[in-house]
Design a protein around this motif. Structure first.
Motif, PDB file in Angstrom:
ATOM      1  N   GLY A   1       0.262  -1.024   0.082  1.00  0.00           N
ATOM      2  CA  GLY A   1       0.086   0.346   0.047  1.00  0.00           C
ATOM      3  C   GLY A   1       1.015   1.385   0.035  1.00  0.00           C
ATOM      4  O   GLY A   1       2.508   1.499  -0.174  1.00  0.00           O
ATOM      5  N   ALA A   2       0.474   1.816   0.265  1.00  0.00           N
ATOM      6  CA  ALA A   2       1.276   3.637   0.052  1.00  0.00           C
ATOM      7  C   ALA A   2       1.962   3.484   1.925  1.00  0.00           C
ATOM      8  O   ALA A   2       1.432   2.889   3.152  1.00  0.00           O
ATOM      9  CB  ALA A   2       0.234   4.199   0.375  1.00  0.00           C
ATOM     10  N   ALA A   3       2.679   4.191   1.884  1.00  0.00           N
ATOM     11  CA  ALA A   3       3.441   4.599   3.214  1.00  0.00           C
ATOM     12  C   ALA A   3       4.227   6.604   3.000  1.00  0.00           C
ATOM     13  O   ALA A   3       4.594   6.404   2.345  1.00  0.00           O
ATOM     14  CB  ALA A   3       4.745   4.201   3.161  1.00  0.00           C
ATOM     15  N   LEU A   4       3.788   6.612   4.548  1.00  0.00           N
ATOM     16  CA  LEU A   4       4.722   8.176   5.171  1.00  0.00           C
ATOM     17  C   LEU A   4       5.530   7.661   5.746  1.00  0.00           C
ATOM     18  O   LEU A   4       5.004   6.787   7.167  1.00  0.00           O
ATOM     19  CB  LEU A   4       2.942   9.059   5.522  1.00  0.00           C
ATOM     20  CG  LEU A   4       2.609   9.629   4.080  1.00  0.00           C
ATOM     21  CD1 LEU A   4       1.637  10.463   4.496  1.00  0.00           C
ATOM     22  CD2 LEU A   4       3.804  10.120   3.381  1.00  0.00           C
ATOM     23  N   ARG A   5       6.421   8.596   5.758  1.00  0.00           N
ATOM     24  CA  ARG A   5       7.381   8.746   7.454  1.00  0.00           C
ATOM     25  C   ARG A   5       7.097   9.418   8.231  1.00  0.00           C
ATOM     26  O   ARG A   5       6.729  10.627   7.806  1.00  0.00           O
ATOM     27  CB  ARG A   5       8.518   9.045   6.997  1.00  0.00           C
ATOM     28  CG  ARG A   5      10.229   8.659   7.610  1.00  0.00           C
ATOM     29  CD  ARG A   5      11.685   8.544   6.927  1.00  0.00           C
ATOM     30  NE  ARG A   5      11.909   7.550   7.823  1.00  0.00           N
ATOM     31  CZ  ARG A   5      13.181   6.904   7.652  1.00  0.00           C
ATOM     32  NH1 ARG A   5      13.822   7.397   6.113  1.00  0.00           N
ATOM     33  NH2 ARG A   5      14.115   6.516   8.392  1.00  0.00           N
ATOM     34  N   VAL A   6       7.039   9.349   9.725  1.00  0.00           N
ATOM     35  CA  VAL A   6       7.052  10.341  10.543  1.00  0.00           C
ATOM     36  C   VAL A   6       7.901  11.503  10.734  1.00  0.00           C
ATOM     37  O   VAL A   6       9.578  11.066  10.422  1.00  0.00           O
ATOM     38  CB  VAL A   6       6.667   9.581  11.799  1.00  0.00           C
ATOM     39  CG1 VAL A   6       6.606  10.663  12.797  1.00  0.00           C
ATOM     40  CG2 VAL A   6       5.539   8.430  11.726  1.00  0.00           C
ATOM     41  N   PRO A   7       7.281  12.510  10.268  1.00  0.00           N
ATOM     42  CA  PRO A   7       8.742  13.538  10.585  1.00  0.00           C
ATOM     43  C   PRO A   7       8.827  13.771  11.716  1.00  0.00           C
ATOM     44  O   PRO A   7       8.255  13.895  12.757  1.00  0.00           O
ATOM     45  CB  PRO A   7       8.079  15.038  10.079  1.00  0.00           C
ATOM     46  CG  PRO A   7       5.882  14.695   9.761  1.00  0.00           C
ATOM     47  CD  PRO A   7       6.064  13.060   9.933  1.00  0.00           C
ATOM     48  N   PRO A   8      10.257  14.771  11.872  1.00  0.00           N
ATOM     49  CA  PRO A   8      10.322  15.736  13.475  1.00  0.00           C
ATOM     50  C   PRO A   8       9.298  16.367  13.884  1.00  0.00           C
ATOM     51  O   PRO A   8       8.262  17.046  13.410  1.00  0.00           O
ATOM     52  CB  PRO A   8      11.640  16.429  12.681  1.00  0.00           C
ATOM     53  CG  PRO A   8      11.832  16.074  11.387  1.00  0.00           C
ATOM     54  CD  PRO A   8      10.609  15.182  10.695  1.00  0.00           C
ATOM     55  N   ALA A   9       9.415  16.372  15.246  1.00  0.00           N
ATOM     56  CA  ALA A   9       8.363  17.891  15.889  1.00  0.00           C
ATOM     57  C   ALA A   9       7.593  18.769  15.285  1.00  0.00           C
ATOM     58  O   ALA A   9       7.262  18.704  15.087  1.00  0.00           O
ATOM     59  CB  ALA A   9       8.877  17.448  16.931  1.00  0.00           C
ATOM     60  N   HIS A  10       9.527  19.205  14.594  1.00  0.00           N
ATOM     61  CA  HIS A  10       9.288  20.890  13.877  1.00  0.00           C
ATOM     62  C   HIS A  10       8.658  21.064  12.822  1.00  0.00           C
ATOM     63  O   HIS A  10       8.491  21.727  12.519  1.00  0.00           O
ATOM     64  CB  HIS A  10      10.835  21.025  14.399  1.00  0.00           C
ATOM     65  CG  HIS A  10      11.858  20.570  13.391  1.00  0.00           C
ATOM     66  ND1 HIS A  10      11.833  20.428  12.694  1.00  0.00           N
ATOM     67  CD2 HIS A  10      12.759  19.584  13.739  1.00  0.00           C
ATOM     68  CE1 HIS A  10      12.820  20.488  11.396  1.00  0.00           C
ATOM     69  NE2 HIS A  10      13.696  18.815  13.086  1.00  0.00           N
ATOM     70  N   ASP A  11       8.659  19.741  12.393  1.00  0.00           N
ATOM     71  CA  ASP A  11       8.330  20.165  11.212  1.00  0.00           C
ATOM     72  C   ASP A  11       6.563  20.299  10.847  1.00  0.00           C
ATOM     73  O   ASP A  11       5.966  19.071  10.843  1.00  0.00           O
ATOM     74  CB  ASP A  11       8.433  18.362   9.770  1.00  0.00           C
ATOM     75  CG  ASP A  11       8.563  18.562   8.526  1.00  0.00           C
ATOM     76  OD1 ASP A  11       7.892  19.888   8.237  1.00  0.00           O
ATOM     77  OD2 ASP A  11       8.697  18.223   7.418  1.00  0.00           O
ATOM     78  N   THR A  12       5.613  21.129  10.884  1.00  0.00           N
ATOM     79  CA  THR A  12       5.130  21.410  10.706  1.00  0.00           C
ATOM     80  C   THR A  12       3.973  21.275   9.579  1.00  0.00           C
ATOM     81  O   THR A  12       2.948  20.447  10.015  1.00  0.00           O
ATOM     82  CB  THR A  12       4.748  22.662  11.886  1.00  0.00           C
ATOM     83  OG1 THR A  12       4.717  23.865  10.398  1.00  0.00           O
ATOM     84  CG2 THR A  12       5.253  23.348  12.981  1.00  0.00           C
TER      85      THR A  12
END
Length: 82
Positions: A13-24
């Motif tokens: 399927g699809a995937a997204l990487r969890v961004p760092p906390a500061h990447d709003t």
């Protein structure tokens, strides 16, 4: 005579990487994609994700995978002590 092994069926399927906390912007996109399937946990960027096996914590760098079956899965990046 050759034995033919059948490969396991994968539910790609699809995937997204969890961004760092500061990447709003990245975090806003992640939560739009997750809809009701996830929410922020702490100021370090952790996200709780509803998976087929229950809630799982994903941290920045981990991958959240949405399978064709509609379930989320978390793949660890190895960058954190989990």
């Amino acid at each position: 005579m050759r034995v033919v092994r059948q490969l396991p069926q994968f539910d790609h399927g699809a995937a997204l990487r969890v961004p760092p906390a500061h990447d709003t912007h990245g975090r806003r996109q992640l939560f739009l994609w997750l809809e009701d399937g996830g929410f922020p946990l702490d100021d370090r960027g952790a996200v709780q994700v509803s998976t087929g096996t229950g809630p799982v914590v994903a941290r920045p760098g981990d991958w959240i995978v949405l399978s064709h079956s509609g379930q989320f899965h978390v793949a660890r990046s190895g960058a954190w002590d989990h």
